[in-house]
Design an enzyme around this catalytic site. Sequence first.
Site, PDB file in Angstrom:
ATOM      1  N   ASP A  18      28.561  43.933  41.219  1.00 13.93           N
ATOM      2  CA  ASP A  18      29.912  44.270  41.104  1.00 13.93           C
ATOM      3  C   ASP A  18      30.624  43.117  40.790  1.00 13.93           C
ATOM      4  OD1 ASP A  18      31.547  46.118  40.173  1.00 13.93           O
ATOM      5  OD2 ASP A  18      32.096  46.951  42.044  1.00 13.93           O
ATOM      6  N   TRP A  23      35.834  39.176  37.104  1.00 14.45           N
ATOM      7  CA  TRP A  23      35.650  37.762  36.956  1.00 14.45           C
ATOM      8  C   TRP A  23      36.465  37.354  35.722  1.00 14.45           C
ATOM      9  CZ3 TRP A  23      32.970  34.454  33.780  1.00 14.45           C
ATOM     10  CH2 TRP A  23      32.762  33.018  34.081  1.00 14.45           C
ATOM     11  N   ASN A  66      27.015  54.482  33.733  1.00 16.95           N
ATOM     12  CA  ASN A  66      27.445  53.195  32.867  1.00 16.95           C
ATOM     13  C   ASN A  66      27.607  53.698  31.517  1.00 16.95           C
ATOM     14  OD1 ASN A  66      26.155  50.582  35.043  1.00 16.95           O
ATOM     15  ND2 ASN A  66      28.115  51.378  35.016  1.00 16.95           N
ATOM     16  N   ARG A  69      30.810  53.920  29.721  1.00 18.44           N
ATOM     17  CA  ARG A  69      31.476  52.721  29.265  1.00 18.44           C
ATOM     18  C   ARG A  69      31.711  52.485  27.461  1.00 18.44           C
ATOM     19  NH1 ARG A  69      30.737  47.777  33.539  1.00 18.44           N
ATOM     20  NH2 ARG A  69      31.122  49.136  35.335  1.00 18.44           N
ATOM     21  N   ARG A 186      27.097  44.605  48.521  1.00 18.58           N
ATOM     22  CA  ARG A 186      27.786  44.992  47.093  1.00 18.58           C
ATOM     23  C   ARG A 186      28.862  43.714  47.207  1.00 18.58           C
ATOM     24  NH1 ARG A 186      29.898  50.559  44.628  1.00 18.58           N
ATOM     25  NH2 ARG A 186      31.030  49.554  42.838  1.00 18.58           N
TER      26      ARG A 186
HETATM   27  C1  FPP Z   1      29.330  45.578  37.563  1.00 18.80           C
HETATM   28  O1  FPP Z   1      30.442  44.596  37.161  1.00 18.80           O
HETATM   29  C2  FPP Z   1      28.191  45.057  36.635  1.00 18.80           C
HETATM   30  C3  FPP Z   1      27.447  45.787  36.059  1.00 18.80           C
HETATM   31  C4  FPP Z   1      27.801  47.151  35.630  1.00 18.80           C
HETATM   32  C5  FPP Z   1      26.301  45.357  35.420  1.00 18.80           C
HETATM   33  C6  FPP Z   1      25.338  44.471  35.928  1.00 18.80           C
HETATM   34  C7  FPP Z   1      24.440  43.717  34.961  1.00 18.80           C
HETATM   35  C8  FPP Z   1      24.222  42.154  35.054  1.00 18.80           C
HETATM   36  C9  FPP Z   1      24.722  41.300  35.989  1.00 18.80           C
HETATM   37  C10 FPP Z   1      23.548  41.471  33.711  1.00 18.80           C
HETATM   38  C11 FPP Z   1      22.106  42.192  33.386  1.00 18.80           C
HETATM   39  C12 FPP Z   1      21.285  42.348  34.570  1.00 18.80           C
HETATM   40  C13 FPP Z   1      19.882  41.743  34.628  1.00 18.80           C
HETATM   41  C14 FPP Z   1      18.917  42.209  35.688  1.00 18.80           C
HETATM   42  C15 FPP Z   1      19.518  40.919  33.678  1.00 18.80           C
HETATM   43  P1  FPP Z   1      31.594  45.484  36.473  1.00 18.80           P
HETATM   44  O2  FPP Z   1      31.456  45.611  34.811  1.00 18.80           O
HETATM   45  O3  FPP Z   1      31.753  46.985  36.849  1.00 18.80           O
HETATM   46  O4  FPP Z   1      32.770  44.778  36.844  1.00 18.80           O
HETATM   47  P2  FPP Z   1      34.175  45.129  37.216  1.00 18.80           P
HETATM   48  O5  FPP Z   1      34.105  46.132  38.330  1.00 18.80           O
HETATM   49  O6  FPP Z   1      34.923  43.866  37.532  1.00 18.80           O
HETATM   50  O7  FPP Z   1      34.570  45.849  36.129  1.00 18.80           O
END
Ligand code: FPP
Length: 247
Positions: A18, A23, A66, A69, A186
């Site tokens: 997460d 970031w 998701n 989004r 997490r």
């Molecule tokens: C959460 O951060 C992350 C995700 C919903 C996706 C995670 C995916 C990757 C790291 C890349 C693809 C994966 C692989 C295995 C190649 P967020 O977007 O919810 O962050 P935020 O809470 O700060 O908005």
Amino acid sequence: MSTVQHRIVPQHVAIIMDGNGRWANARGLPRTFGHRKGVETVRETVKAAGEAGVGFLTLFAFSSENWRRPEAEINELFGLLKAFIRRDLADLHRAGIRIRIIGDRVNLRDDIRSLLLEAEETTTNNTGMTLVIAFNYGSRDEIARAAARLAADVQAGRLDPSQIDASKLNDCLDTAGIPDPDLVIRTSGEERLSNFLLWQAAYAELMFVPDFWPDFTPALFDSVLERYAARDRRFGGLSAKAVAVGS
Ligand code: FPP
């Protein structure tokens, strides 16, 4: 080096990656940059987990929620998974890593479905760490699909309802054959499971780290494993220490 070799290593680590969006926002960048940097962290973490002796590493890459989004971000996440498999499959295979995908594939596009299948089939006989990618995954959905499979077996006369127990349901989950996670991590400071491995994490140790996923370095991972090794897992029983004192 010697401390790494002798400490208790979780057999199965599951991670909610997460904080990619935050970031990127903190740097004035679009959210997609955070996801791209997140893939680099995936590569480093897979390597670090293998080196630490972790047997199963599950990564939550795309949840069934998701889909809420924006379309552009969904496309980016799908594109990143595709690019990851295309670019890294040969390296993962060479490293002896076995790939398993969990989540509902029925509604995925054909190109993604066949790529996921290719990753699993190519690596199926590997004996190193198993990398489990949770894609279009949601625990409640997984449990409901497992229940539907049991119901179909009952309807077809293959199963009597009295035979249904936790083990039977477990065998119908996407994670069949994969041991329960010992440790769920997490990142980003949020402290919830968000529909991730709810059944399987019944006795998992939970660790929440404040860092955003792109900042989750192998050194940070190592410090989490260190904290895990110091935990006293009781599985509803008593700790060895308590038994010794009480007897
Ligand atoms: C959460 O951060 C992350 C995700 C919903 C996706 C995670 C995916 C990757 C790291 C890349 C693809 C994966 C692989 C295995 C190649 P967020 O977007 O919810 O962050 P935020 O809470 O700060 O908005």
